[in-house]
Design a protein around this motif. Structure first.
Motif, PDB file in Angstrom:
ATOM      1  N   ARG A 124       0.834  -1.212   0.000  1.00 25.65           N
ATOM      2  CA  ARG A 124       0.000   0.000   0.000  1.00 25.65           C
ATOM      3  C   ARG A 124       0.864   1.255   0.000  1.00 25.65           C
ATOM      4  O   ARG A 124       0.581   2.216  -0.718  1.00 25.65           O
ATOM      5  CB  ARG A 124      -0.945   0.001   1.203  1.00 25.65           C
ATOM      6  N   ARG A 125       1.931   1.252   0.814  1.00 26.89           N
ATOM      7  CA  ARG A 125       2.833   2.416   0.856  1.00 26.89           C
ATOM      8  C   ARG A 125       3.517   2.625  -0.494  1.00 26.89           C
ATOM      9  O   ARG A 125       3.641   3.762  -0.953  1.00 26.89           O
ATOM     10  CB  ARG A 125       3.879   2.250   1.958  1.00 26.89           C
ATOM     11  N   THR A 143       1.656  11.835  -9.997  1.00 17.46           N
ATOM     12  CA  THR A 143       1.027  13.148  -9.875  1.00 17.46           C
ATOM     13  C   THR A 143       2.062  14.249 -10.061  1.00 17.46           C
ATOM     14  O   THR A 143       1.852  15.200 -10.814  1.00 17.46           O
ATOM     15  CB  THR A 143       0.340  13.300  -8.504  1.00 17.46           C
ATOM     16  N   ALA A 160       2.322   1.744  -3.414  1.00 16.58           N
ATOM     17  CA  ALA A 160       1.298   2.239  -4.335  1.00 16.58           C
ATOM     18  C   ALA A 160       1.031   3.729  -4.101  1.00 16.58           C
ATOM     19  O   ALA A 160       0.864   4.489  -5.061  1.00 16.58           O
ATOM     20  CB  ALA A 160       0.003   1.433  -4.173  1.00 16.58           C
ATOM     21  N   GLU A 161       0.998   4.164  -2.840  1.00 17.13           N
ATOM     22  CA  GLU A 161       0.800   5.584  -2.536  1.00 17.13           C
ATOM     23  C   GLU A 161       1.958   6.418  -3.073  1.00 17.13           C
ATOM     24  O   GLU A 161       1.752   7.492  -3.654  1.00 17.13           O
ATOM     25  CB  GLU A 161       0.666   5.798  -1.022  1.00 17.13           C
ATOM     26  N   LEU A 162       3.180   5.937  -2.882  1.00 15.94           N
ATOM     27  CA  LEU A 162       4.346   6.654  -3.409  1.00 15.94           C
ATOM     28  C   LEU A 162       4.316   6.702  -4.934  1.00 15.94           C
ATOM     29  O   LEU A 162       4.653   7.726  -5.537  1.00 15.94           O
ATOM     30  CB  LEU A 162       5.634   5.996  -2.928  1.00 15.94           C
ATOM     31  N   ASP A 163       3.905   5.620  -5.549  1.00 17.58           N
ATOM     32  CA  ASP A 163       3.812   5.568  -7.009  1.00 17.58           C
ATOM     33  C   ASP A 163       2.791   6.587  -7.520  1.00 17.58           C
ATOM     34  O   ASP A 163       3.053   7.311  -8.485  1.00 17.58           O
ATOM     35  CB  ASP A 163       3.432   4.154  -7.451  1.00 17.58           C
ATOM     36  N   ARG A 164       1.636   6.667  -6.851  1.00 16.05           N
ATOM     37  CA  ARG A 164       0.620   7.662  -7.248  1.00 16.05           C
ATOM     38  C   ARG A 164       1.156   9.078  -7.079  1.00 16.05           C
ATOM     39  O   ARG A 164       0.956   9.936  -7.944  1.00 16.05           O
ATOM     40  CB  ARG A 164      -0.662   7.472  -6.431  1.00 16.05           C
ATOM     41  N   ALA A 165       1.844   9.332  -5.970  1.00 18.18           N
ATOM     42  CA  ALA A 165       2.397  10.666  -5.735  1.00 18.18           C
ATOM     43  C   ALA A 165       3.446  11.010  -6.784  1.00 18.18           C
ATOM     44  O   ALA A 165       3.500  12.148  -7.271  1.00 18.18           O
ATOM     45  CB  ALA A 165       3.001  10.757  -4.332  1.00 18.18           C
TER      46      ALA A 165
END
Length: 70
Positions: free
Chosen positions: A26-27, A37, A29-34
């Motif tokens: 999950r972490r 962006t 994936a969050e870093l990948d989205r950031a």
């Protein structure tokens, strides 16, 4: 870990390992989205130049410190 008493059985130990792996995924994936962006914002020219950002942050925190009497 089961023998040390931290877990009651192997199943608990495996479940904990899976929870750790899922949290890590999950972490990531969050870093990948950031990252995506940020790259999209850069491509659109929507980022603030580094020197401008640092100057604005310094002004903001200097003002906050002065308000607290520091």
């Amino acid at each position: 870990m089961v023998q040390s008493g931290r877990y009651n059985n192997t199943s608990e130990w495996v479940r904990e390992g899976l929870r750790i792996i899922e949290a890590r995924e999950r972490r990531i994936a969050e870093l990948d989205r950031a990252l995506h962006t940020g790259l999209s914002e850069e491509a659109a020219g929507a980022l603030i130049p580094h020197d401008t950002l640092l100057r604005e942050l310094k002004q903001r925190y200097t003002r906050m410190a002065a308000e607290r009497g520091e």
